[in-house]
Design a protein around this motif. Sequence first.
Motif, PDB file in Angstrom:
ATOM      1  N   VAL A   1       0.834  -1.212   0.000  1.00 30.75           N
ATOM      2  CA  VAL A   1       0.000   0.000   0.000  1.00 30.75           C
ATOM      3  C   VAL A   1       0.868   1.261   0.000  1.00 30.75           C
ATOM      4  O   VAL A   1       0.617   2.230  -0.723  1.00 30.75           O
ATOM      5  CB  VAL A   1      -0.957  -0.009   1.211  1.00 30.75           C
ATOM      6  CG1 VAL A   1      -1.809   1.260   1.215  1.00 30.75           C
ATOM      7  CG2 VAL A   1      -1.836  -1.240   1.188  1.00 30.75           C
ATOM      8  N   VAL A   2       1.937   1.234   0.782  1.00 23.21           N
ATOM      9  CA  VAL A   2       2.842   2.393   0.842  1.00 23.21           C
ATOM     10  C   VAL A   2       3.566   2.572  -0.490  1.00 23.21           C
ATOM     11  O   VAL A   2       3.750   3.703  -0.976  1.00 23.21           O
ATOM     12  CB  VAL A   2       3.836   2.223   2.001  1.00 23.21           C
ATOM     13  CG1 VAL A   2       4.831   3.383   2.017  1.00 23.21           C
ATOM     14  CG2 VAL A   2       3.094   2.137   3.335  1.00 23.21           C
ATOM     15  N   LEU A   3       3.990   1.458  -1.093  1.00 19.96           N
ATOM     16  CA  LEU A   3       4.684   1.578  -2.382  1.00 19.96           C
ATOM     17  C   LEU A   3       3.784   2.174  -3.451  1.00 19.96           C
ATOM     18  O   LEU A   3       4.220   2.963  -4.299  1.00 19.96           O
ATOM     19  CB  LEU A   3       5.190   0.201  -2.829  1.00 19.96           C
ATOM     20  CG  LEU A   3       6.292  -0.432  -1.970  1.00 19.96           C
ATOM     21  CD1 LEU A   3       6.678  -1.795  -2.549  1.00 19.96           C
ATOM     22  CD2 LEU A   3       7.499   0.473  -1.891  1.00 19.96           C
ATOM     23  N   HIS A   4       2.484   1.786  -3.423  1.00 16.69           N
ATOM     24  CA  HIS A   4       1.542   2.345  -4.387  1.00 16.69           C
ATOM     25  C   HIS A   4       1.358   3.849  -4.159  1.00 16.69           C
ATOM     26  O   HIS A   4       1.243   4.632  -5.113  1.00 16.69           O
ATOM     27  CB  HIS A   4       0.195   1.617  -4.282  1.00 16.69           C
ATOM     28  CG  HIS A   4      -0.816   2.147  -5.264  1.00 16.69           C
ATOM     29  ND1 HIS A   4      -0.744   1.920  -6.619  1.00 16.69           N
ATOM     30  CD2 HIS A   4      -1.932   2.914  -5.056  1.00 16.69           C
ATOM     31  CE1 HIS A   4      -1.764   2.520  -7.238  1.00 16.69           C
ATOM     32  NE2 HIS A   4      -2.511   3.126  -6.295  1.00 16.69           N
ATOM     33  N   ALA A   5       1.342   4.249  -2.907  1.00 17.52           N
ATOM     34  CA  ALA A   5       1.185   5.673  -2.602  1.00 17.52           C
ATOM     35  C   ALA A   5       2.443   6.472  -2.955  1.00 17.52           C
ATOM     36  O   ALA A   5       2.374   7.664  -3.254  1.00 17.52           O
ATOM     37  CB  ALA A   5       0.837   5.847  -1.125  1.00 17.52           C
TER      38      ALA A   5
END
Length: 472
Positions: free
Chosen positions: A75-79
């Motif tokens: 999720v953090v990588l996508h953000a």
Amino acid sequence: MNHLFAPLREFVGSIGNRVFLILLAGILVATVTTTWLASNERRSTMRELRYQHVAERVEQVVQALDPLTPQARDVVLHAADNFGFEAAFVNEVGDTLSPSTSPMADMLKSRLGEDRQIVVQRETDCAPRKPRNAPPDGPARAERPRMETCRVIYVSLRDKALLRLRLHMPGDPPSLRGRGVGPYGSPYILLFLILIAMLAYVVARMAARPIKHLASAATELGRDIDHPPLAEKGPSEIRQAAKAFNAMQMRIRRQIQHRTHMLAAITHDLQTPLTRLRLRLEKVEDKELQQKLVDDLAVMQGMVREGLDLARSMDSSEAMQRLDIDSLLDSVCADASDAGQQVELAGRTRAFVVAQPNALRRCLTNLLDNAFKYGQRAEVSIALDDLLPNRVLIRIRDHGPGIPEGQLETVFEPFYRLETSRSRDTGGTGLGLTIARNIAENHGALLDLRNHAKGGLEVLLSLPLKQAKRAR
């Protein structure tokens, strides 16, 4: 080729122009150098700030990923993509990229710790990113490609997972790539250069003005020994030079006056005993001896008279007047013709000169007498000087044997006579040309001799017309 560079040599030959060029070149070099150094410093500072900003963003991502589980990290990588990152986990550092010499790795280690594996590489082929909201088939509107570079950063997390971050870094703005730095490349460059040139010109003129005044005073001193002294004002060096120049002028004036008075006194006092000798010679009964003594006495009287003329030629006390040079030369030639001399006059200038009438007449008379004594007849011409502006040129040519080239200047020395063609038997005393040149120099004129190509001696007298007015 030489005549093409003559104006340039004349321009550079002036001390004022040299000072101007040196000042202008010095100011320009100093300005360009300091601006270049300031530009480099500013470029380095801006790059440092950009690197620090990127390092802060990387640090934020790494700190956000460290405490998370592998499932939450996606999720953090996508953000992260929304913040200009292309983030992903990899197994090892790629070897297709060349390591970068950027100090960004040192910044990240100082922020995240030395125990982490951190590798920063530069990507050689970095295409500009498309806007995130652009449709799949192309951008919504035409945009100018942005100058970008890419950095690939490998950072290990606490659990040894290797994170790969691909960053799009904006390139240097135009103001930092050599265009428009300071005044250079901007619309103000012309004004900047004009102001520098004006400043250098003013300083050069101020530095050269006292030297020009001193040169002008020296020129006037050569024409008129009684010229008013220089004003002793300005900087201390200029006042000192003016004071020394005025003292020199006073000493020269006293020496000339003493020499003139002494020569005039000697020649005047000789007139009385010479007159008594002539009266006593009348009582000599031997006619042959009497004639020889009379001839010798005549020579002595002639030398005394010319000695007086020489003393007067060094005295510039006669008032200057505006003279019609054509009329004066015509009158001198007419007097010679009435005395039985062969003289031809050609040319007319309708020019006026400022001169001492009696002295200038004496100068012309001596030159004509010299031509008659050694060349039998004289050809006189007058015209405006083609080589020197604002001057009138008088030529007097005789038909005598001429003068050897090595003695054309020597004959102007007092009492100098050539042994062969200009001996005392022809009546010469060696003072005629000396007197003529003294008078010419008092008028700022140039008097030269040269052997004519067709034979004989030619006298060139160039008189200045600086203060003259042409007749209409």
